[in-house]
Structure formats: C-alpha cells, structure tokens
Design a protein around this motif. Structure first.
Motif, PDB file in Angstrom:
ATOM      1  N   ALA A  90     -14.103  34.734  36.788  1.00  0.00           N
ATOM      2  CA  ALA A  90     -13.564  35.666  35.797  1.00  0.00           C
ATOM      3  C   ALA A  90     -12.077  35.873  36.010  1.00  0.00           C
ATOM      4  CB  ALA A  90     -14.305  37.001  35.888  1.00  0.00           C
ATOM      5  N   GLY A  91     -11.667  35.896  37.278  1.00  0.00           N
ATOM      6  CA  GLY A  91     -10.255  36.067  37.584  1.00  0.00           C
ATOM      7  C   GLY A  91      -9.409  34.931  37.050  1.00  0.00           C
ATOM      8  N   ARG A  92      -9.932  33.712  37.130  1.00  0.00           N
ATOM      9  CA  ARG A  92      -9.180  32.570  36.591  1.00  0.00           C
ATOM     10  C   ARG A  92      -9.015  32.688  35.088  1.00  0.00           C
ATOM     11  NH1 ARG A  92     -12.314  29.674  40.392  1.00  0.00           N
ATOM     12  NH2 ARG A  92     -13.794  29.007  38.794  1.00  0.00           N
ATOM     13  N   TYR A  93     -10.092  33.084  34.411  1.00  0.00           N
ATOM     14  CA  TYR A  93     -10.007  33.261  32.962  1.00  0.00           C
ATOM     15  C   TYR A  93      -9.019  34.377  32.612  1.00  0.00           C
ATOM     16  CZ  TYR A  93     -14.005  30.178  32.035  1.00  0.00           C
ATOM     17  OH  TYR A  93     -14.835  29.092  31.927  1.00  0.00           O
ATOM     18  N   LEU A  94      -9.092  35.487  33.362  1.00  0.00           N
ATOM     19  CA  LEU A  94      -8.194  36.604  33.103  1.00  0.00           C
ATOM     20  C   LEU A  94      -6.754  36.198  33.347  1.00  0.00           C
ATOM     21  CD1 LEU A  94      -7.714  39.595  32.497  1.00  0.00           C
ATOM     22  CD2 LEU A  94      -8.069  40.075  34.920  1.00  0.00           C
ATOM     23  N   ASN A  95      -6.513  35.454  34.417  1.00  0.00           N
ATOM     24  CA  ASN A  95      -5.158  35.001  34.719  1.00  0.00           C
ATOM     25  C   ASN A  95      -4.619  34.145  33.577  1.00  0.00           C
ATOM     26  OD1 ASN A  95      -3.310  34.886  37.409  1.00  0.00           O
ATOM     27  ND2 ASN A  95      -3.031  33.063  36.158  1.00  0.00           N
ATOM     28  N   ASN A  96      -5.451  33.230  33.069  1.00  0.00           N
ATOM     29  CA  ASN A  96      -5.013  32.378  31.960  1.00  0.00           C
ATOM     30  C   ASN A  96      -4.714  33.200  30.719  1.00  0.00           C
ATOM     31  OD1 ASN A  96      -5.336  30.109  33.531  1.00  0.00           O
ATOM     32  ND2 ASN A  96      -7.381  29.639  32.772  1.00  0.00           N
ATOM     33  N   LEU A  98      -3.881  36.446  30.563  1.00  0.00           N
ATOM     34  CA  LEU A  98      -2.683  37.243  30.764  1.00  0.00           C
ATOM     35  C   LEU A  98      -1.429  36.382  30.690  1.00  0.00           C
ATOM     36  CD1 LEU A  98      -3.816  39.632  33.641  1.00  0.00           C
ATOM     37  CD2 LEU A  98      -3.385  40.216  31.255  1.00  0.00           C
ATOM     38  N   LEU A  99      -1.517  35.150  31.219  1.00  0.00           N
ATOM     39  CA  LEU A  99      -0.389  34.222  31.124  1.00  0.00           C
ATOM     40  C   LEU A  99      -0.061  33.953  29.661  1.00  0.00           C
ATOM     41  CD1 LEU A  99       0.064  31.028  33.263  1.00  0.00           C
ATOM     42  CD2 LEU A  99       0.534  30.977  30.830  1.00  0.00           C
ATOM     43  N   PHE A 100      -1.093  33.705  28.863  1.00  0.00           N
ATOM     44  CA  PHE A 100      -0.910  33.442  27.431  1.00  0.00           C
ATOM     45  C   PHE A 100      -0.292  34.651  26.734  1.00  0.00           C
ATOM     46  CE2 PHE A 100      -2.529  33.486  23.035  1.00  0.00           C
ATOM     47  CZ  PHE A 100      -2.014  32.274  22.586  1.00  0.00           C
ATOM     48  N   GLN A 101      -0.679  35.872  27.180  1.00  0.00           N
ATOM     49  CA  GLN A 101      -0.181  37.104  26.572  1.00  0.00           C
ATOM     50  C   GLN A 101       1.216  37.471  27.068  1.00  0.00           C
ATOM     51  OE1 GLN A 101      -1.625  38.876  24.219  1.00  0.00           O
ATOM     52  NE2 GLN A 101      -3.601  37.854  24.123  1.00  0.00           N
ATOM     53  N   GLY A 102       1.716  36.748  28.070  1.00  0.00           N
ATOM     54  CA  GLY A 102       3.048  37.031  28.590  1.00  0.00           C
ATOM     55  C   GLY A 102       3.080  38.170  29.597  1.00  0.00           C
ATOM     56  N   ALA A 103       1.962  38.433  30.261  1.00  0.00           N
ATOM     57  CA  ALA A 103       1.905  39.515  31.243  1.00  0.00           C
ATOM     58  C   ALA A 103       2.685  39.141  32.501  1.00  0.00           C
ATOM     59  CB  ALA A 103       0.458  39.830  31.594  1.00  0.00           C
ATOM     60  N   THR A 104       3.104  40.155  33.260  1.00  0.00           N
ATOM     61  CA  THR A 104       3.871  39.958  34.483  1.00  0.00           C
ATOM     62  C   THR A 104       3.179  40.649  35.649  1.00  0.00           C
ATOM     63  OG1 THR A 104       5.160  41.988  34.238  1.00  0.00           O
ATOM     64  CG2 THR A 104       5.980  40.014  33.092  1.00  0.00           C
ATOM     65  N   LEU A 177     -10.617  42.023  39.975  1.00  0.00           N
ATOM     66  CA  LEU A 177      -9.829  41.073  39.193  1.00  0.00           C
ATOM     67  C   LEU A 177      -8.338  41.283  39.421  1.00  0.00           C
ATOM     68  CD1 LEU A 177     -11.846  41.128  35.845  1.00  0.00           C
ATOM     69  CD2 LEU A 177     -11.813  39.310  37.555  1.00  0.00           C
ATOM     70  N   LEU A 178      -7.912  42.527  39.459  1.00  0.00           N
ATOM     71  CA  LEU A 178      -6.497  42.816  39.701  1.00  0.00           C
ATOM     72  C   LEU A 178      -6.087  42.345  41.089  1.00  0.00           C
ATOM     73  CD1 LEU A 178      -6.126  46.415  38.204  1.00  0.00           C
ATOM     74  CD2 LEU A 178      -5.263  44.269  37.240  1.00  0.00           C
ATOM     75  N   THR A 179      -6.949  42.569  42.070  1.00  0.00           N
ATOM     76  CA  THR A 179      -6.654  42.117  43.425  1.00  0.00           C
ATOM     77  C   THR A 179      -6.529  40.601  43.472  1.00  0.00           C
ATOM     78  OG1 THR A 179      -7.807  44.003  44.407  1.00  0.00           O
ATOM     79  CG2 THR A 179      -7.514  42.078  45.803  1.00  0.00           C
ATOM     80  N   GLY A 180      -7.395  39.913  42.720  1.00  0.00           N
ATOM     81  CA  GLY A 180      -7.333  38.454  42.669  1.00  0.00           C
ATOM     82  C   GLY A 180      -6.032  37.955  42.056  1.00  0.00           C
ATOM     83  N   LEU A 181      -5.522  38.653  41.057  1.00  0.00           N
ATOM     84  CA  LEU A 181      -4.272  38.259  40.418  1.00  0.00           C
ATOM     85  C   LEU A 181      -3.095  38.375  41.389  1.00  0.00           C
ATOM     86  CD1 LEU A 181      -4.638  39.935  36.901  1.00  0.00           C
ATOM     87  CD2 LEU A 181      -4.712  37.495  37.406  1.00  0.00           C
ATOM     88  N   LEU A 182      -3.189  39.325  42.316  1.00  0.00           N
ATOM     89  CA  LEU A 182      -2.111  39.533  43.282  1.00  0.00           C
ATOM     90  C   LEU A 182      -2.268  38.676  44.526  1.00  0.00           C
ATOM     91  CD1 LEU A 182      -1.922  43.419  43.084  1.00  0.00           C
ATOM     92  CD2 LEU A 182      -0.166  41.824  42.304  1.00  0.00           C
TER      93      LEU A 182
END
Length: 253
Positions: A90-96, A98-104, A177-182
C-alpha cells in the motif's frame, strides 16, 4: 416511432466477468476465508467452483496478482497462493499517487503533525501499566543500540505505536504508510550522519520519546501534544539538513 428507453441515457459500465470473479476472491482473502500461503484448488476445480471459463479465471487471478493478493507460480509444480495485503505494498501505491499529485516531504510532515499529536492527546491518561511499560521498553531498546539503522527502525515504530494505542485501525494504517514514506530519506540521513550524533542529538530525540511517555502517563494531554509536535518539528529539521523537503517526492530519494 418511439425511441428506445436507453436513448440519451448515460452508458452504464457493466463489470467484466473477470472483475466480478476477482472481487469475489479478493473478499475471501481480505476477510481471511483464504489464509496467507494457502494454495488455491487446481484450475479445473476452481473453474467449476466459480462457474467460469479458463480465460475468465486466469484474467481474474492476474488482477489479484497485480494487487499482490496472490502469487502465481507457473510450471508443472506451480499454482496460485494467497498473499495477504501488506502495508509495504500500500505504501508503494501511496508513494506513486503522491508523486503524481506533486506531494513533498513537507506535506508528509504536515500530515504527521495533524495525526500524531492528536493521537498522543487522545491516549493521555488512558493507558494501563502494561501499555506504558511497552512504550518505555521500546525506548530502552533504542537506547541500547549502536547500529544507526536499528535505532531509526525502533524510533519509527515508536511513532506508530503511539497511534496504534488509540485503537483506531484506520489511523494506525495511515501512520504506518506515512512512516514508510519517510523511511528511505531518513535511512540515507542516518547512514551518513547518525553515527556521529550518538549519543548527542540522537539521544536527545530519544529523550523526547521518554518525556512524551511521562506526559501521557500523567494524563497531561495538552502538554503531551505540544511536546510531540515540537519533537516532530525537530525530526523534520534534521531531515531538511540533508534533503530538500520542498521538492516533489521521488521514488529514489
């Protein structure tokens, strides 16, 4: 001559047979009716059970394979096994997404500020002795470590523990998920610098962990939330020292 009743009406998307079969199997997996590692019946038997053709069944299984809900091993001794949903996937999907949405990374930090201090305030004064002891044990474990990556891993888990103690599964998953992004940018930061910061700056951040547990145990909800917000800001500031947190999330950060 009257027009057909469907004229001018918006077309209704009818799910394909394979999608319906995939939905049925997905539900069985998610609800635990098919357990992790379980081997599906042979293809012919599964076709009979589901009442579908071979192409439909294979397409349905490919859908689930793409979702990481099954693992398909081809060949004479192959078969399809259940693979339960994983936070990492799920973290990989979320990362993709957020990347598409331009998140930082700054966006991710803001999300943590909205989530974790509120969780800390919610659990303040509500935990029993066993839960408090578990939090303190996690801190002690991190303090004993000399390996930078292990200190980071235990510390990240502590953040999730605080949210987990609210008893809210949705918030806990979001925290994971947030921890995985970091995880990747924090790992790079620690590999380069943390060895030089133990026991000074790294130990200081662990002291923040001890302090928040003290405040939680005392039932000081407002002070605990404020303290944890300051801690998150300190962690983010450390990250900003080596990573440009205002740029769009990158899979290779």
């Amino acid at each position: 001559m009257p027009e057909p009743a469907t004229a001018g009406a918006a077309a209704v998307q009818v799910p394909k047979a394979a999608e319906l079969v995939a939905a049925q199997l997905r539900r069985q997996i998610v609800l635990g009716e098919r357990v992790e590692g379980e081997l599906f019946p042979p293809e012919l038997k599964l076709m009979t059970e589901l009442g579908v053709s071979r192409p439909t069944l294979r397409q349905a299984l490919r859908i689930l394979e793409n979702e990481d809900l099954v693992r398909i091993h081809r060949g004479r001794n192959g078969g399809t096994r259940v693979s339960r949903p994983a936070t990492a996937t799920a973290g990989r999907y979320l990362n993709n997404l957020l990347l598409f949405q331009g998140a930082t990374l700054d966006d991710v930090h803001t999300a943590r500020l909205l989530l974790e201090p509120a969780a800390v305030a919610d659990i303040a004064g509500t935990l029993d002795a066993a839960a408090i002891a578990e939090l303190r044990s996690s801190i002690a474990d991190a303090q004993r470590q000399t390996d930078a990556a292990e200190v980071r891993r235990i510390g990240a888990r502590f953040h999730v523990q605080l949210v987990e103690l609210t008893g809210n599964r949705s918030l806990t998953l979001f925290a994971e998920l947030l921890t995985g992004l970091l995880d990747v940018p924090m790992e790079r930061h620690n590999i380069d610098r943390l060895e030089k910061q133990i026991p000074s700056q790294a130990a200081g951040l662990l002291d923040h962990h001890s302090r928040v547990v003290d405040l939680i145990e005392a039932g000081a909800a407002r002070e605990a939330a404020r303290h944890w917000r300051e801690h998150l800001d300190a962690v983010h500031q450390r990250l900003k020292e080596t990573v440009n947190t205002s740029t769009v999330l990158d899979l290779e950060i």
